[in-house]
Write a protein that holds these residues in place. Structure first.
Motif, PDB file in Angstrom:
ATOM      1  N   ILE A 193       3.068  -0.944   4.310  1.00 44.46           N
ATOM      2  CA  ILE A 193       2.601   0.565   4.021  1.00 44.46           C
ATOM      3  C   ILE A 193       3.803   1.257   3.730  1.00 44.46           C
ATOM      4  CG2 ILE A 193       1.500   2.298   4.873  1.00 44.46           C
ATOM      5  CD1 ILE A 193      -0.033   0.102   7.104  1.00 44.46           C
TER       6      ILE A 193
ATOM      7  N   ILE B   3       0.831  -1.158   0.081  1.00 45.30           N
ATOM      8  CA  ILE B   3      -0.082   0.016  -0.005  1.00 45.30           C
ATOM      9  C   ILE B   3       0.860   1.170  -0.053  1.00 45.30           C
ATOM     10  CG2 ILE B   3      -0.253  -0.147   2.833  1.00 45.30           C
ATOM     11  CD1 ILE B   3      -2.783   1.384   0.356  1.00 45.30           C
TER      12      ILE B   3
ATOM     13  N   ALA C  73       0.438   5.002   0.908  1.00 41.98           N
ATOM     14  CA  ALA C  73      -0.439   5.999   1.401  1.00 41.98           C
ATOM     15  C   ALA C  73      -0.021   7.336   1.067  1.00 41.98           C
ATOM     16  CB  ALA C  73      -0.439   5.949   3.067  1.00 41.98           C
TER      17      ALA C  73
ATOM     18  N   THR D  79       4.845   5.111   2.729  1.00 45.95           N
ATOM     19  CA  THR D  79       4.251   6.537   2.831  1.00 45.95           C
ATOM     20  C   THR D  79       4.743   7.656   1.830  1.00 45.95           C
ATOM     21  OG1 THR D  79       5.388   6.993   4.606  1.00 45.95           O
ATOM     22  CG2 THR D  79       3.408   6.261   5.043  1.00 45.95           C
TER      23      THR D  79
ATOM     24  N   ARG E  31       2.138  -3.014   9.355  1.00 44.13           N
ATOM     25  CA  ARG E  31       2.754  -1.684   8.745  1.00 44.13           C
ATOM     26  C   ARG E  31       3.803  -2.149   7.669  1.00 44.13           C
ATOM     27  NH1 ARG E  31       4.107   2.660  12.661  1.00 44.13           N
ATOM     28  NH2 ARG E  31       5.777   4.227  11.698  1.00 44.13           N
TER      29      ARG E  31
ATOM     30  N   ARG F  26      -1.980   5.708   7.217  1.00 44.78           N
ATOM     31  CA  ARG F  26      -1.280   4.552   7.707  1.00 44.78           C
ATOM     32  C   ARG F  26      -1.671   3.985   8.916  1.00 44.78           C
ATOM     33  NH1 ARG F  26       3.998   6.829   8.872  1.00 44.78           N
ATOM     34  NH2 ARG F  26       3.083   7.548  10.758  1.00 44.78           N
TER      35      ARG F  26
END
Length: 240
Positions: A154, A122, A124, A156, A151, A141
């Motif tokens: 994820i 992912i 974010a 960012t 976590r 997140r």
């Protein structure tokens, strides 16, 4: 003609009242309905001959508006490809440290896809705007982690301030050749996908999150003007 304008004016003013009673006077784009409502009512005071001259340009504008809204709404029913390398959740307003209603719906839709596609990572995406105590990416997140997303999955991107920057900076993680699913609210997905194609994303599909029903028409009309501005900026060579 005057009856149509008066009816349109009354409906716009009523919708403005509904918006502010539901979401408050600071709701984005809400004043559009107040201003257009007053504008339509004011047009009824014009002489009939002058109004007849406005029929053609107004008719052309209405036809174009309906065509574009159909495209926006059609994209809102898009189905994402399974097995994507990356899922990009586009940022939206954060209230302090909590996601706004629109952002929360994006996060929820993304979390469902991530649980169904455990190999996907992912991204974010979103910087920090006015009134936000943390970046939109950080909010995404933390909320995903509360929903049970690991976590370690994820990534960012915390500096973007527009849809184009969301996608451009997110591509740093996977490049143009990776496969992506873009998650945003349905009304925004058409512009997001058009932006992705312009940036050269080779394998991209969209996942439409839901929106607040009361505010849905407000979102779609706002997006109509946002899309026009986006295209004009593109032709001018300074697209955001």
């Amino acid at each position: 003609m005057k009856k149509i304008l008066k009816t349109a004016g009354v409906l716009h003013l009523l919708y403005y009242a509904l918006i502010i009673s539901y979401a408050g006077m600071r709701t984005t784009f809400s004043k559009f309905w107040l201003l257009t409502g007053v504008f339509f009512m004011a047009l009824t005071a014009l002489p009939g001959k002058l109004l007849s001259w406005l029929k053609v340009p107004m008719g052309i504008g209405v036809v174009y508006f309906i065509f574009q809204e159909f495209e926006l709404m059609h994209m809102a029913h898009a189905r994402p490809e399974t097995g994507a390398d990356y899922v990009i959740i586009l940022g939206a307003q954060v209230k302090g440290t909590q996601p706004s209603r629109s952002l929360l719906r994006r996060i929820q839709a993304g979390a469902v896809y991530l649980k169904e596609n455990p190999e996907a990572k992912i991204i974010a995406s979103g910087g920090r705007g006015p009134g936000e105590n943390i970046t939109e990416a950080a909010c995404i997140r933390e909320t995903l982690m509360q929903m049970g997303i690991d976590r370690e999955r994820i990534l960012t991107e915390e500096v973007s301030a527009s849809t184009r920057e969301n996608l451009l900076y997110s591509m740093v993680f996977g490049g143009r050749e990776s496969s992506y699913v873009i998650v945003t609210n349905g009304f925004h997905l058409f512009r997001a996908m058009e932006t992705a194609r312009r940036l050269g994303m080779a394998h991209v599909s969209g996942l439409a999150a839901s929106s607040e029903p009361v505010l849905l028409w407000n979102y779609y009309v706002r997006e109509f003007f946002a899309l026009i501005l986006y295209r004009l900026q593109g032709k001018a060579g300074r697209i955001k």
